[in-house]
Design a protein around this motif. Structure first.
Motif, PDB file in Angstrom:
ATOM      1  N   PHE A   4      -4.772   5.591  -0.148  1.00 17.18           N
ATOM      2  CA  PHE A   4      -3.578   4.438  -0.189  1.00 17.18           C
ATOM      3  C   PHE A   4      -3.953   4.290  -1.346  1.00 17.18           C
ATOM      4  N   GLU A   5      -2.956   3.630  -2.254  1.00 25.79           N
ATOM      5  CA  GLU A   5      -2.935   2.306  -3.652  1.00 25.79           C
ATOM      6  C   GLU A   5      -2.480   1.389  -3.048  1.00 25.79           C
ATOM      7  N   ALA A   6      -3.766   0.530  -3.370  1.00 29.11           N
ATOM      8  CA  ALA A   6      -3.100  -1.005  -3.369  1.00 29.11           C
ATOM      9  C   ALA A   6      -1.803  -1.393  -4.951  1.00 29.11           C
ATOM     10  N   LEU A   7      -0.728  -2.193  -4.018  1.00 23.81           N
ATOM     11  CA  LEU A   7      -0.116  -2.570  -5.912  1.00 23.81           C
ATOM     12  C   LEU A   7       0.650  -4.008  -5.398  1.00 23.81           C
ATOM     13  N   VAL A   8       0.249  -4.701  -6.682  1.00 26.70           N
ATOM     14  CA  VAL A   8       0.501  -6.457  -5.947  1.00 26.70           C
ATOM     15  C   VAL A   8       1.254  -6.845  -6.428  1.00 26.70           C
ATOM     16  N   ARG A   9       1.930  -7.739  -5.626  1.00 27.00           N
ATOM     17  CA  ARG A   9       2.859  -8.325  -5.164  1.00 27.00           C
ATOM     18  C   ARG A   9       3.333 -10.256  -5.145  1.00 27.00           C
ATOM     19  N   TRP A  10       3.793 -10.563  -5.842  1.00 24.42           N
ATOM     20  CA  TRP A  10       3.556 -11.536  -6.132  1.00 24.42           C
ATOM     21  C   TRP A  10       5.019 -12.826  -5.020  1.00 24.42           C
ATOM     22  N   TYR A  57       1.168  -1.176  -0.236  1.00 22.22           N
ATOM     23  CA  TYR A  57      -0.542  -0.030   0.060  1.00 22.22           C
ATOM     24  C   TYR A  57       1.367   1.188  -0.083  1.00 22.22           C
ATOM     25  N   GLN A  58       0.138   2.435  -1.060  1.00 26.57           N
ATOM     26  CA  GLN A  58       1.706   3.331  -0.996  1.00 26.57           C
ATOM     27  C   GLN A  58       0.177   4.487  -0.748  1.00 26.57           C
ATOM     28  N   PRO A  59       1.041   5.480   0.663  1.00 30.27           N
ATOM     29  CA  PRO A  59      -0.269   6.763   1.034  1.00 30.27           C
ATOM     30  C   PRO A  59      -0.019   7.509  -0.545  1.00 30.27           C
ATOM     31  N   LEU A  77      -8.774   8.474 -13.437  1.00 29.04           N
ATOM     32  CA  LEU A  77      -7.630   7.904 -15.041  1.00 29.04           C
ATOM     33  C   LEU A  77      -5.889   8.224 -14.680  1.00 29.04           C
ATOM     34  N   ASP A  78      -5.084   6.722 -14.541  1.00 27.99           N
ATOM     35  CA  ASP A  78      -3.720   6.707 -14.476  1.00 27.99           C
ATOM     36  C   ASP A  78      -2.891   6.975 -15.473  1.00 27.99           C
ATOM     37  N   ASP A  79      -1.756   7.414 -15.115  1.00 26.40           N
ATOM     38  CA  ASP A  79      -0.926   7.906 -15.748  1.00 26.40           C
ATOM     39  C   ASP A  79      -1.108   8.623 -16.834  1.00 26.40           C
ATOM     40  N   PHE A  80      -2.111   9.540 -16.673  1.00 27.88           N
ATOM     41  CA  PHE A  80      -2.732  10.686 -17.062  1.00 27.88           C
ATOM     42  C   PHE A  80      -1.632  11.684 -17.769  1.00 27.88           C
ATOM     43  N   ASP A 114       1.252  11.711 -14.289  1.00 23.30           N
ATOM     44  CA  ASP A 114       2.306  10.990 -14.486  1.00 23.30           C
ATOM     45  C   ASP A 114       3.606  11.159 -14.394  1.00 23.30           C
ATOM     46  N   ARG A 115       4.052  10.357 -13.177  1.00 19.71           N
ATOM     47  CA  ARG A 115       5.513  11.503 -13.030  1.00 19.71           C
ATOM     48  C   ARG A 115       6.970  11.345 -13.733  1.00 19.71           C
ATOM     49  N   SER A 116       6.594  11.606 -15.633  1.00 23.08           N
ATOM     50  CA  SER A 116       6.976  12.037 -15.705  1.00 23.08           C
ATOM     51  C   SER A 116       6.640  13.184 -16.082  1.00 23.08           C
ATOM     52  N   VAL A 161      -7.895   0.873  -6.347  1.00 27.13           N
ATOM     53  CA  VAL A 161      -7.086  -0.478  -6.584  1.00 27.13           C
ATOM     54  C   VAL A 161      -6.533  -0.287  -8.149  1.00 27.13           C
ATOM     55  N   ASN A 162      -6.102  -0.871  -9.348  1.00 29.12           N
ATOM     56  CA  ASN A 162      -5.319  -0.830  -9.543  1.00 29.12           C
ATOM     57  C   ASN A 162      -6.732  -2.238 -10.975  1.00 29.12           C
ATOM     58  N   VAL A 163      -7.180  -1.366 -12.165  1.00 27.27           N
ATOM     59  CA  VAL A 163      -8.320  -3.255 -12.982  1.00 27.27           C
ATOM     60  C   VAL A 163      -7.634  -2.945 -14.661  1.00 27.27           C
ATOM     61  N   SER A 164      -7.349  -3.850 -14.905  1.00 26.48           N
ATOM     62  CA  SER A 164      -7.041  -3.730 -16.634  1.00 26.48           C
ATOM     63  C   SER A 164      -7.892  -3.794 -17.247  1.00 26.48           C
ATOM     64  N   GLY A 165      -7.983  -3.952 -18.593  1.00 23.39           N
ATOM     65  CA  GLY A 165      -9.464  -4.238 -19.351  1.00 23.39           C
ATOM     66  C   GLY A 165      -9.681  -5.711 -19.396  1.00 23.39           C
ATOM     67  N   LEU A 211       6.660  11.036  -6.153  1.00 27.63           N
ATOM     68  CA  LEU A 211       6.739  12.629  -6.153  1.00 27.63           C
ATOM     69  C   LEU A 211       8.273  12.061  -5.483  1.00 27.63           C
ATOM     70  N   GLU A 212       9.427  12.176  -5.962  1.00 23.63           N
ATOM     71  CA  GLU A 212      10.798  11.679  -5.253  1.00 23.63           C
ATOM     72  C   GLU A 212      11.511  12.895  -4.261  1.00 23.63           C
ATOM     73  N   THR A 213      11.240  14.252  -4.464  1.00 29.69           N
ATOM     74  CA  THR A 213      12.479  15.381  -4.437  1.00 29.69           C
ATOM     75  C   THR A 213      10.915  16.324  -3.425  1.00 29.69           C
ATOM     76  N   GLY A 230       4.022   8.971  -4.112  1.00 33.71           N
ATOM     77  CA  GLY A 230       5.973   9.143  -4.088  1.00 33.71           C
ATOM     78  C   GLY A 230       6.637   8.900  -3.243  1.00 33.71           C
ATOM     79  N   TYR A 231       8.244   8.210  -3.665  1.00 33.71           N
ATOM     80  CA  TYR A 231       8.805   7.445  -2.353  1.00 33.71           C
ATOM     81  C   TYR A 231       9.192   8.803  -1.739  1.00 33.71           C
ATOM     82  N   VAL A 232       8.937   9.761  -2.286  1.00 33.91           N
ATOM     83  CA  VAL A 232       9.422  11.185  -1.016  1.00 33.91           C
ATOM     84  C   VAL A 232       8.996  11.272   0.423  1.00 33.91           C
TER      85      VAL A 232
HETATM   86  P1  C2E Z   1       0.489   2.740 -11.633  1.00 36.16           P
HETATM   87  O1  C2E Z   1      -1.138   2.302 -11.032  1.00 36.16           O
HETATM   88  O2  C2E Z   1       1.158   3.861 -12.475  1.00 36.16           O
HETATM   89  O3  C2E Z   1       1.542   2.700  -9.984  1.00 36.16           O
HETATM   90  C1  C2E Z   1       2.633   3.533  -9.766  1.00 36.16           C
HETATM   91  C2  C2E Z   1       3.724   2.841  -9.477  1.00 36.16           C
HETATM   92  O4  C2E Z   1       5.600   3.684  -9.323  1.00 36.16           O
HETATM   93  C3  C2E Z   1       4.059   1.420  -8.622  1.00 36.16           C
HETATM   94  O5  C2E Z   1       5.338   0.551  -9.622  1.00 36.16           O
HETATM   95  C4  C2E Z   1       4.818   2.372  -7.964  1.00 36.16           C
HETATM   96  O6  C2E Z   1       5.580   0.939  -6.895  1.00 36.16           O
HETATM   97  C5  C2E Z   1       5.728   3.478  -8.740  1.00 36.16           C
HETATM   98  N1  C2E Z   1       6.106   4.638  -7.394  1.00 36.16           N
HETATM   99  C6  C2E Z   1       5.822   5.165  -6.877  1.00 36.16           C
HETATM  100  N2  C2E Z   1       6.278   5.707  -5.825  1.00 36.16           N
HETATM  101  C7  C2E Z   1       7.313   5.681  -6.903  1.00 36.16           C
HETATM  102  C8  C2E Z   1       8.111   7.442  -6.977  1.00 36.16           C
HETATM  103  O7  C2E Z   1       8.498   8.568  -6.455  1.00 36.16           O
HETATM  104  N3  C2E Z   1       9.202   6.996  -8.720  1.00 36.16           N
HETATM  105  C9  C2E Z   1       8.975   6.199  -8.457  1.00 36.16           C
HETATM  106  N4  C2E Z   1      10.062   5.637  -9.481  1.00 36.16           N
HETATM  107  N5  C2E Z   1       8.086   4.812  -8.810  1.00 36.16           N
HETATM  108  C10 C2E Z   1       7.204   5.221  -7.920  1.00 36.16           C
HETATM  109  P2  C2E Z   1       4.297  -1.055  -9.031  1.00 36.16           P
HETATM  110  O8  C2E Z   1       4.048  -1.447  -8.058  1.00 36.16           O
HETATM  111  O9  C2E Z   1       5.554  -1.809  -9.843  1.00 36.16           O
HETATM  112  O10 C2E Z   1       3.536  -0.779 -10.170  1.00 36.16           O
HETATM  113  C11 C2E Z   1       3.652  -0.732 -11.396  1.00 36.16           C
HETATM  114  C12 C2E Z   1       2.195  -1.438 -11.885  1.00 36.16           C
HETATM  115  O11 C2E Z   1       1.715  -1.971 -12.157  1.00 36.16           O
HETATM  116  C13 C2E Z   1       0.742  -0.089 -11.654  1.00 36.16           C
HETATM  117  O12 C2E Z   1       1.617   0.929 -12.355  1.00 36.16           O
HETATM  118  C14 C2E Z   1      -0.469  -0.277 -12.638  1.00 36.16           C
HETATM  119  O13 C2E Z   1      -0.763  -0.338 -13.695  1.00 36.16           O
HETATM  120  C15 C2E Z   1       0.765  -2.125 -12.620  1.00 36.16           C
HETATM  121  N6  C2E Z   1      -0.105  -3.063 -11.122  1.00 36.16           N
HETATM  122  C16 C2E Z   1       0.198  -2.870  -9.807  1.00 36.16           C
HETATM  123  N7  C2E Z   1      -0.664  -3.379  -9.305  1.00 36.16           N
HETATM  124  C17 C2E Z   1      -2.149  -3.645  -9.808  1.00 36.16           C
HETATM  125  C18 C2E Z   1      -3.025  -4.656  -9.600  1.00 36.16           C
HETATM  126  O14 C2E Z   1      -3.514  -4.927  -8.689  1.00 36.16           O
HETATM  127  N8  C2E Z   1      -3.696  -4.944 -11.140  1.00 36.16           N
HETATM  128  C19 C2E Z   1      -3.418  -4.209 -12.058  1.00 36.16           C
HETATM  129  N9  C2E Z   1      -4.197  -4.906 -12.986  1.00 36.16           N
HETATM  130  N10 C2E Z   1      -2.314  -3.331 -12.270  1.00 36.16           N
HETATM  131  C20 C2E Z   1      -1.187  -3.540 -11.439  1.00 36.16           C
END
Ligand code: C2E
Ligand code: MG
Ligand code: MG
Ligand code: MG
Length: 281
Positions: free
Chosen positions: A58-64, A44-46, A175-178, A199-201, A118-122, A235-237, A254-256
């Motif tokens: 938070f945003e939930a990010l899946v890991r294996w 979970y990222q705040p 809308l992610d990665d806008f 988006d981060r870019s 929660v992130n969802v795929s198409g 956000l990193e700095t 962001g990591y900051v």
């Molecule tokens: P996203 O949804 O755009 O998530 C943001 C990604 O950027 C995450 O990578 C996160 O760990 C990373 N991040 C956060 N803060 C920073 C920062 O300050 N600097 C940098 N360089 N990166 C940062 P992660 O966890 O590897 O996830 C990558 C992508 O995988 C996600 O991009 C999302 O599109 C997808 N994803 C993650 N979890 C799920 C899920 O449960 N289901 C689906 N369908 N896709 C997922």
């Protein structure tokens, strides 16, 4: 025949093709076990309110947690999950586990304000094979939000109807990665989006870069006119945070602030960054 004519070249090609197919099938088989077994995790990222540094959710990010390869990130397996159809079951697990965790958080009065995206795929948005993978039938708890990308919306045009139905159920959509796609504005125009995740870019070049600042400022103005929330990603700095705050951006990740962390650490973070206090950002 090609194999004989190409001699060693063709054989090497066959060999490496064979290996990549085997690798893919292995990952697919292992991922099937991972989803059925107990190897998936949520980190979970705040999401931070830039005004006061509080954690709004938070945003939930899946890991294996792979038995041999260690902790794997989505880049290593989401593609395989999508191509193999396992994304339905994986996505259903993410939603179940995320909802369970969110309910647990919100049951505590001091954490009742938290949201979870929660992130969802198409493919998850389309009618899936298994009834229990149907998004529309899911019992969304208050505070649960969904993130989709523009490519999701373009690759699966039928997803639009499902998104509208979800929005009608009261599920907030982001809308992610806008800004990274070719048709971000069209996506905002067509779909019931409530939040833009910048988006981060676009964040990376700040605070320097006059043109970059202008682009971010324009997105923020657009969002204000459309009544959309903006969350700046990556956000990193502290300088990036200050620049975005000055431009009027109210939320960031962001990591900051914090990397994606397991639930226990996420809980501690939220408790240390409650709204209304003013810890330094
Ligand atoms: P996203 O949804 O755009 O998530 C943001 C990604 O950027 C995450 O990578 C996160 O760990 C990373 N991040 C956060 N803060 C920073 C920062 O300050 N600097 C940098 N360089 N990166 C940062 P992660 O966890 O590897 O996830 C990558 C992508 O995988 C996600 O991009 C999302 O599109 C997808 N994803 C993650 N979890 C799920 C899920 O449960 N289901 C689906 N369908 N896709 C997922
Ligand atoms: Mg996301
Ligand atoms: Mg993103
Ligand atoms: Mg991304």
């Amino acid at each position: 025949r090609a194999k004989q004519a190409g001699k060693n070249g063709a054989q090497l090609f066959d060999q490496s093709m064979h290996e990549s197919v085997v690798r893919r099938l292995t990952t697919e088989r292992e991922l099937r076990e991972a989803v059925a077994g107990d190897q998936l995790r949520l980190h979970y990222q705040p999401v931070i309110c830039l005004d006061d540094g509080s954690c709004t959710g938070f945003e939930a990010l899946v890991r294996w947690q792979h038995p041999v390869r260690g902790l794997l990130f989505p880049g290593d397996f989401i593609g395989v999950a999508e191509a193999s159809g396992l994304i339905g079951a994986l996505g259903a697990w993410v939603l179940q586990e995320g909802a369970r965790q969110l309910r647990e958080w919100r049951a505590r009065p001091e954490l009742a304000h938290l949201s979870l995206a929660v992130n969802v795929s198409g493919k998850q948005l389309l009618a899936p094979a298994q009834p229990d993978e149907r998004l529309l039938a899911f019992d969304f708890p208050p505070g649960l939000e969904l993130e989709v990308t523009e490519s999701t919306l373009i690759d699966t045009p039928e997803a639009g109807a499902h998104l509208r139905a979800l929005a009608q159920l009261g599920v907030p959509l982001s809308l992610d990665d806008f800004g990274t796609g070719y048709a971000s504005l069209a996506a905002v125009q067509r779909h019931p989006i409530g939040t833009l995740k910048l988006d981060r870019s676009f964040v990376a070049p700040l605070p320097a870069g006059k043109r970059q600042r202008a682009i971010v400022a324009s997105v923020l103005t657009l969002a204000a006119h459309l009544d959309l929330r903006v969350i700046a990603e990556g956000l990193e700095t502290p300088e990036q945070v200050a620049a975005l705050r000055d431009l009027g951006c109210r939320h960031g990740q962001g990591y900051v602030f914090c990397r994606p962390v397991p639930a226990g650490e996420a809980t501690a973070y939220a408790l240390a960054h409650l709204p209304g206090r003013r810890p330094d950002a």
